[in-house]
Motif scaffolding. Sequence first.
Motif, PDB file in Angstrom:
ATOM      1  N   UNK A  39       1.053  -1.184  -0.021  1.00  0.00           N
ATOM      2  CA  UNK A  39       0.091   0.080  -0.066  1.00  0.00           C
ATOM      3  C   UNK A  39       0.916   1.290  -0.053  1.00  0.00           C
ATOM      4  N   UNK A  40       1.851   1.245   0.644  1.00  0.00           N
ATOM      5  CA  UNK A  40       2.862   2.389   0.667  1.00  0.00           C
ATOM      6  C   UNK A  40       3.619   2.566  -0.603  1.00  0.00           C
ATOM      7  N   UNK A  41       3.888   1.510  -1.318  1.00  0.00           N
ATOM      8  CA  UNK A  41       4.490   1.578  -2.868  1.00  0.00           C
ATOM      9  C   UNK A  41       3.177   2.292  -3.721  1.00  0.00           C
ATOM     10  N   UNK A  42       2.279   1.601  -3.476  1.00  0.00           N
ATOM     11  CA  UNK A  42       0.864   2.228  -4.489  1.00  0.00           C
ATOM     12  C   UNK A  42       0.739   3.716  -3.983  1.00  0.00           C
ATOM     13  N   UNK A  43       0.756   4.154  -2.939  1.00  0.00           N
ATOM     14  CA  UNK A  43       0.404   5.257  -2.655  1.00  0.00           C
ATOM     15  C   UNK A  43       1.325   6.525  -2.906  1.00  0.00           C
ATOM     16  N   UNK A  44       2.839   6.055  -2.872  1.00  0.00           N
ATOM     17  CA  UNK A  44       3.744   6.826  -3.433  1.00  0.00           C
ATOM     18  C   UNK A  44       4.058   6.981  -4.646  1.00  0.00           C
ATOM     19  N   UNK A  50       4.704  -1.535 -12.053  1.00  0.00           N
ATOM     20  CA  UNK A  50       5.857  -1.323 -11.247  1.00  0.00           C
ATOM     21  C   UNK A  50       5.543  -1.013  -9.826  1.00  0.00           C
ATOM     22  N   UNK A  51       4.703  -0.018  -9.363  1.00  0.00           N
ATOM     23  CA  UNK A  51       4.309   0.148  -7.740  1.00  0.00           C
ATOM     24  C   UNK A  51       4.030  -0.926  -7.177  1.00  0.00           C
ATOM     25  N   UNK A  52       3.224  -1.773  -7.753  1.00  0.00           N
ATOM     26  CA  UNK A  52       2.714  -3.005  -7.209  1.00  0.00           C
ATOM     27  C   UNK A  52       3.806  -3.859  -7.009  1.00  0.00           C
ATOM     28  N   UNK A  56       8.876  -6.215  -4.146  1.00  0.00           N
ATOM     29  CA  UNK A  56       9.729  -7.516  -4.278  1.00  0.00           C
ATOM     30  C   UNK A  56      10.938  -7.012  -5.082  1.00  0.00           C
ATOM     31  N   UNK A  57      10.839  -6.075  -5.771  1.00  0.00           N
ATOM     32  CA  UNK A  57      11.919  -5.611  -6.796  1.00  0.00           C
ATOM     33  C   UNK A  57      13.053  -5.206  -5.821  1.00  0.00           C
ATOM     34  N   UNK A  58      12.826  -4.418  -4.809  1.00  0.00           N
ATOM     35  CA  UNK A  58      13.833  -3.838  -3.743  1.00  0.00           C
ATOM     36  C   UNK A  58      14.219  -5.343  -2.692  1.00  0.00           C
ATOM     37  N   UNK A  59      13.330  -5.746  -2.562  1.00  0.00           N
ATOM     38  CA  UNK A  59      13.541  -7.230  -1.752  1.00  0.00           C
ATOM     39  C   UNK A  59      14.655  -7.941  -2.519  1.00  0.00           C
ATOM     40  N   UNK A  60      14.220  -8.186  -3.697  1.00  0.00           N
ATOM     41  CA  UNK A  60      15.475  -8.961  -4.388  1.00  0.00           C
ATOM     42  C   UNK A  60      16.892  -8.201  -4.381  1.00  0.00           C
ATOM     43  N   UNK A  61      16.704  -7.115  -4.583  1.00  0.00           N
ATOM     44  CA  UNK A  61      17.879  -6.215  -4.890  1.00  0.00           C
ATOM     45  C   UNK A  61      18.686  -6.223  -3.373  1.00  0.00           C
ATOM     46  N   UNK A  62      18.006  -6.134  -2.225  1.00  0.00           N
ATOM     47  CA  UNK A  62      18.761  -5.928  -1.003  1.00  0.00           C
ATOM     48  C   UNK A  62      19.300  -7.259  -0.799  1.00  0.00           C
ATOM     49  N   UNK A  63      18.768  -8.432  -1.047  1.00  0.00           N
ATOM     50  CA  UNK A  63      19.155  -9.848  -0.847  1.00  0.00           C
ATOM     51  C   UNK A  63      20.469 -10.047  -1.670  1.00  0.00           C
ATOM     52  N   UNK A  64      20.420  -9.479  -2.828  1.00  0.00           N
ATOM     53  CA  UNK A  64      21.545  -9.574  -3.764  1.00  0.00           C
ATOM     54  C   UNK A  64      22.690  -8.732  -3.107  1.00  0.00           C
ATOM     55  N   UNK A  90      18.939 -18.688 -10.435  1.00  0.00           N
ATOM     56  CA  UNK A  90      18.176 -19.566  -9.411  1.00  0.00           C
ATOM     57  C   UNK A  90      16.653 -19.527  -9.949  1.00  0.00           C
ATOM     58  N   UNK A  91      15.992 -20.214  -9.229  1.00  0.00           N
ATOM     59  CA  UNK A  91      14.566 -20.065  -9.161  1.00  0.00           C
ATOM     60  C   UNK A  91      14.071 -18.594  -8.320  1.00  0.00           C
ATOM     61  N   UNK A  92      14.710 -18.259  -7.578  1.00  0.00           N
ATOM     62  CA  UNK A  92      14.766 -16.952  -6.827  1.00  0.00           C
ATOM     63  C   UNK A  92      14.194 -15.759  -7.631  1.00  0.00           C
ATOM     64  N   UNK A  93      14.947 -15.806  -8.852  1.00  0.00           N
ATOM     65  CA  UNK A  93      14.834 -14.674  -9.833  1.00  0.00           C
ATOM     66  C   UNK A  93      13.152 -14.479 -10.325  1.00  0.00           C
ATOM     67  N   UNK A  94      12.530 -15.549 -10.342  1.00  0.00           N
ATOM     68  CA  UNK A  94      11.107 -15.278 -10.793  1.00  0.00           C
ATOM     69  C   UNK A  94      10.365 -14.523  -9.709  1.00  0.00           C
ATOM     70  N   UNK A  95      10.974 -14.525  -8.403  1.00  0.00           N
ATOM     71  CA  UNK A  95      10.032 -13.638  -7.384  1.00  0.00           C
ATOM     72  C   UNK A  95      10.553 -12.271  -7.261  1.00  0.00           C
ATOM     73  N   UNK A  96      11.822 -11.977  -8.208  1.00  0.00           N
ATOM     74  CA  UNK A  96      11.970 -10.695  -7.853  1.00  0.00           C
ATOM     75  C   UNK A  96      11.148  -9.509  -8.546  1.00  0.00           C
ATOM     76  N   UNK A  97      10.114 -10.151  -9.165  1.00  0.00           N
ATOM     77  CA  UNK A  97       9.188  -9.059 -10.013  1.00  0.00           C
ATOM     78  C   UNK A  97       7.991  -9.522 -10.037  1.00  0.00           C
ATOM     79  N   UNK A  98       7.533 -10.393  -8.827  1.00  0.00           N
ATOM     80  CA  UNK A  98       6.158 -10.755  -8.710  1.00  0.00           C
ATOM     81  C   UNK A  98       5.582 -10.297  -7.535  1.00  0.00           C
ATOM     82  N   UNK A  99       4.343  -9.799  -7.441  1.00  0.00           N
ATOM     83  CA  UNK A  99       3.530  -9.008  -6.496  1.00  0.00           C
ATOM     84  C   UNK A  99       3.395  -9.595  -5.349  1.00  0.00           C
ATOM     85  N   UNK A 100       4.116 -10.626  -4.714  1.00  0.00           N
ATOM     86  CA  UNK A 100       4.098 -11.411  -3.560  1.00  0.00           C
ATOM     87  C   UNK A 100       5.286 -11.195  -2.520  1.00  0.00           C
TER      88      UNK A 100
END
Length: 169
Positions: A39-44, A50-52, A56-64, A90-100
């Motif tokens: 919700x914060x991402x959508x409101x900002x 992309x906002x949705x 996840x995108x940020x989470x994947x990059x932080x992990x990397x 790896x299979x984790x890359x799929x989750x880098x851009x999924x709204x989950x």
Amino acid sequence: ENDELFTLNIARLPTMSDVWSALLTGAEQLPPFFYVLTRASLSLFGESNIALRLPSILGFWVMSLCLFWFVSKRSTSLYGLAAMLFMLTTGAYYYAFVARPYALVLGFSGLALICWQSLAEGNRRALPLVGLALSLAAAVACHYYAVLILIPFVFGEVARAWARRRVDF
């Protein structure tokens, strides 16, 4: 993907009370913190694909970046880069851009790993200890199964205690 539709429809609800009510129905079984971040991402950034997916995108990059940092401290920057880039294969890359929440769990786990490494080195222990606790709590607050992340940390600490012949409280 239907799961992303759940994310979008629940994150669009007018208030967090409405989100909480939707989660209480049992149709979606994620903790509310994931929806707070979405919700914060959508409101900002407005309602967009992309906002949705930005949490996840940020989470994947932080992990990397955390993998780079973790490996670089024990080896060289080149090996750190290899570890960071390995995640793209790896299979984790799929989750880098999924709204989950899965990439968020990876990101918070990466932060926990960096905090644990800093604790093990014994440098200024108060901040890494708080960071470790908050990172693990945030991971579990994004997805309940993230509690399983505790298992490798327990094994790592047992191995560390075994090698040092004493427990680090």
